[in-house]
Design a protein around this motif. Sequence first.
Motif, PDB file in Angstrom:
ATOM      1  N   ALA A 481       6.421  12.241 -11.406  1.00 13.11           N
ATOM      2  CA  ALA A 481       6.231  13.535 -12.068  1.00 13.11           C
ATOM      3  C   ALA A 481       5.698  13.382 -13.483  1.00 13.11           C
ATOM      4  O   ALA A 481       4.995  14.257 -13.990  1.00 13.11           O
ATOM      5  CB  ALA A 481       7.559  14.307 -12.092  1.00 13.11           C
ATOM      6  N   ASP A 482       6.009  12.267 -14.153  1.00 14.66           N
ATOM      7  CA  ASP A 482       5.535  12.058 -15.514  1.00 14.66           C
ATOM      8  C   ASP A 482       4.131  11.463 -15.555  1.00 14.66           C
ATOM      9  O   ASP A 482       3.611  11.158 -16.629  1.00 14.66           O
ATOM     10  CB  ASP A 482       6.502  11.172 -16.295  1.00 14.66           C
ATOM     11  CG  ASP A 482       6.588   9.761 -15.722  1.00 14.66           C
ATOM     12  OD1 ASP A 482       6.121   9.558 -14.578  1.00 14.66           O
ATOM     13  OD2 ASP A 482       7.138   8.864 -16.394  1.00 14.66           O
ATOM     14  N   GLY A 483       3.515  11.259 -14.400  1.00 12.56           N
ATOM     15  CA  GLY A 483       2.174  10.699 -14.346  1.00 12.56           C
ATOM     16  C   GLY A 483       2.140   9.194 -14.190  1.00 12.56           C
ATOM     17  O   GLY A 483       1.060   8.633 -13.943  1.00 12.56           O
ATOM     18  N   SER A 484       3.259   8.521 -14.353  1.00 13.53           N
ATOM     19  CA  SER A 484       3.286   7.066 -14.177  1.00 13.53           C
ATOM     20  C   SER A 484       3.162   6.727 -12.696  1.00 13.53           C
ATOM     21  O   SER A 484       3.489   7.531 -11.823  1.00 13.53           O
ATOM     22  CB  SER A 484       4.574   6.484 -14.754  1.00 13.53           C
ATOM     23  OG  SER A 484       5.710   7.016 -14.086  1.00 13.53           O
ATOM     24  N   GLN A 485       2.712   5.511 -12.429  1.00 19.42           N
ATOM     25  CA  GLN A 485       2.472   5.088 -11.052  1.00 19.42           C
ATOM     26  C   GLN A 485       3.230   3.812 -10.730  1.00 19.42           C
ATOM     27  O   GLN A 485       3.492   2.998 -11.611  1.00 19.42           O
ATOM     28  CB  GLN A 485       0.977   4.894 -10.804  1.00 19.42           C
ATOM     29  CG  GLN A 485       0.177   6.188 -10.877  1.00 19.42           C
ATOM     30  CD  GLN A 485      -1.289   5.990 -10.582  1.00 19.42           C
ATOM     31  OE1 GLN A 485      -1.865   4.952 -10.910  1.00 19.42           O
ATOM     32  NE2 GLN A 485      -1.919   6.978  -9.951  1.00 19.42           N
ATOM     33  N   GLU A 486       3.562   3.669  -9.448  1.00 21.12           N
ATOM     34  CA  GLU A 486       4.259   2.487  -8.961  1.00 21.12           C
ATOM     35  C   GLU A 486       3.575   2.003  -7.702  1.00 21.12           C
ATOM     36  O   GLU A 486       3.015   2.794  -6.929  1.00 21.12           O
ATOM     37  CB  GLU A 486       5.734   2.800  -8.646  1.00 21.12           C
ATOM     38  CG  GLU A 486       6.533   3.347  -9.810  1.00 21.12           C
ATOM     39  CD  GLU A 486       7.904   3.831  -9.381  1.00 21.12           C
ATOM     40  OE1 GLU A 486       8.225   3.693  -8.167  1.00 21.12           O
ATOM     41  OE2 GLU A 486       8.647   4.349 -10.208  1.00 21.12           O
ATOM     42  N   VAL A 487       3.639   0.698  -7.471  1.00 22.09           N
ATOM     43  CA  VAL A 487       3.099   0.122  -6.253  1.00 22.09           C
ATOM     44  C   VAL A 487       4.266  -0.308  -5.365  1.00 22.09           C
ATOM     45  O   VAL A 487       5.256  -0.884  -5.836  1.00 22.09           O
ATOM     46  CB  VAL A 487       2.161  -1.065  -6.555  1.00 22.09           C
ATOM     47  CG1 VAL A 487       2.892  -2.173  -7.290  1.00 22.09           C
ATOM     48  CG2 VAL A 487       1.517  -1.568  -5.280  1.00 22.09           C
ATOM     49  N   ILE A 488       4.164   0.021  -4.085  1.00 21.89           N
ATOM     50  CA  ILE A 488       5.195  -0.314  -3.117  1.00 21.89           C
ATOM     51  C   ILE A 488       4.566  -1.192  -2.036  1.00 21.89           C
ATOM     52  O   ILE A 488       3.468  -0.893  -1.548  1.00 21.89           O
ATOM     53  CB  ILE A 488       5.793   0.957  -2.483  1.00 21.89           C
ATOM     54  CG1 ILE A 488       6.361   1.869  -3.580  1.00 21.89           C
ATOM     55  CG2 ILE A 488       6.875   0.604  -1.471  1.00 21.89           C
ATOM     56  CD1 ILE A 488       6.816   3.219  -3.062  1.00 21.89           C
TER      57      ILE A 488
END
Length: 734
Positions: A481-488
Amino acid sequence: MRRIIHNSTAIAACLSLLAPHLAMAQTHIPDDMSKKRSEFDVIAQADTEIELPIEEDAAGQTDTEAEASVEAETAEQTDAETEASVEAETAEQTDAETEAPVEAETAEQTDAETEAPVEAETAEQTDAETEAPVEAETTEQTDAEAEEPIAGEEAPAAKPAKAAEQAAEKDGGDVTQDDARPAPKGKQGQEKAEESQPNEEVTEQEEQAPAADAASAPESSETADEDALAKALAEQEETAEDAPEDASEPETETEADADAQSETEAEADVSGEVRLTDSEAAAKRSENMSGLSKVLQGEAEAGMSVDQLTCLSGAAYPCTDGGPVMTPRGVVLEAQEDGSFMLARARDQMYRVNKEGELVQRAAEEGGVETEAAKEAATATEAPTASALTAESGEGEVVEQEVTEENSRSSAEDFETNLRDALSADADQDSQEQTAGSDDDDNDLTKALLLGLGAVAVGSMLNNNREVALSSPDRVVVTRADGSQEVIKDEVALLRQPGSTVSTENFDDGSSRTVVTRSDGSKIVTIRDADLRVLRRTLVSVDGNSTQLIDDTTGVEPVNIAELPDPAAPVQTGDAPLDEEQLRAALQREANIDRRFTLGQIRNIPEVRALVAPVNIDAITFETGSAAIKSDQAKQLSMLGKVIQQSISENPREMFLIEGHTDTVGDAAMNLALSDRRAESVALALSEYFDVPPENLVVQGYGEQYLKIRAEGDIRSNRRASVRRITELLQTSE
């Protein structure tokens, strides 16, 4: 009476015979007599024009016709009319065509061109002719010249004399044509302008001059006129070169002067001293970064010049991208519009001043924006729960696979899926149907990445309000929601080596337990939650002894970032790469802290990870968009592989984090997935070529989040892979 009439008739007949000879005799009239006669004819012509039309201005013709009407009522009237006709033609020819005889129409045209300047070939010729005295021309001449231009020339546009005068006043006295050259200025230009305008006094004399002079030598007259035209044209072009390009537009000259002045000031700024702005924003930044401000003030007082500045990309100032610049000591500045400079933002600074007042290089993780993942990891205190942690073997759905060369990936092979395609929202329809039909979001990643049932549809929402930004069979990137991204990803992929057997048991809550059995009988047990995060990893040797490598299942203390020690100083490699002893010392450097953290905290909290310094792997370069490592490059990892393998032999619990980073060029989600793939390739190469146990390696891509050189664009130093020993940070249950 009859005698008188006969005598008069005889005289008239004689005169008629002499008239042509008298007309031809005018060519031999002396100049002084010609001038007097011209003056007399002008006066007589002017008097006649008061009452008569111009085409009837020959006084001789009128008197002869009156005499003929009285005396020639008899048979001799024809002779008188003939005489009157001859005299009328002579007088009309003399008065109305004073510039040239009938036989010399071409010469008359040449004389008219001689009287007018070079500009007479266009609209100014008409202006000059319009301003000439009425006595100098007839209405028939004006109409004829306006309607019949010289053969081979463009007809000049007629312009009234009043309009020409107004145009002259508007343009500063120079009447120009639409396509004329710039009007000459100055004293020389004024003389040229006077030459271009017909002189009234000269025109009157020329109009009354005998036209036979031109007729007597038409070829020489034409040659002289052409020479005069060529000379006048050359003189005017020389004057135009000396004059401003457009003196009638002073604003253009002013703008040109301003541009020239700006260029001069810019050149001066490049070679002048650095000026610091005294704005309110600059003062506030100096207060917040007092240590850097003192360093900057010292450089400015020492006479630091602008040409000593460098762009963060390494190029010389001024920077083509308009980005920040760095002083010789490493203070990052922002250029202002007036040419002055101020301290750049704290997160853009490459150095900081420590407690001892020393200027030290900042870690790439310093000054970053706190993300939701970092907040969650820092505040988490409770131990995670998952069925895979407590369930007995066989309670879940079990999937087994034999790993061969064909279904495993080596470091030299690239991934099957192009990441650009993975960004598309038009995912494979079959894959979307397989994943979209489930209401259990916790199982989507398991189905997609573990069971190989297809990628998660781009744009779909996962639990914790995460939206899929990129989806491929081996990686999924989600946006918070804050625009940050994660890789899974599947954390067990690194362990799938040929000759081993992989058994995965999936439970209803989305968690899983995977056991990789090697050919020698040793096992690696990995437990993951529904988001595929590793909760525990255990090495079980052939003799049954267990070594806990990762354990995030126990409760941990929250992390107060403000209380953490300063980040470890980056490893300085200099111009030459590290030798084996230097590399070993850099990796074995202990963290300056007496507590431990979970793997999730190390991965997601940059300030925690920065407590140990990374070592850049400069030997590896990748092709654009590729994650494959060629065999000849992999051999460059020999020293690193040797140091890590020896460390693990001495301590089986040693853990190393392999990181991938990119620059800011390209899509952020694709950069994140690509950096994670590259980190995996480095780990695979270490295992394949140098027997580094894969269970002691953790891979993580960070994309463009943590730039080594804090600048946007295509910067080689930001495209890097690095290794960090995290053994001293990682908590274990033993």
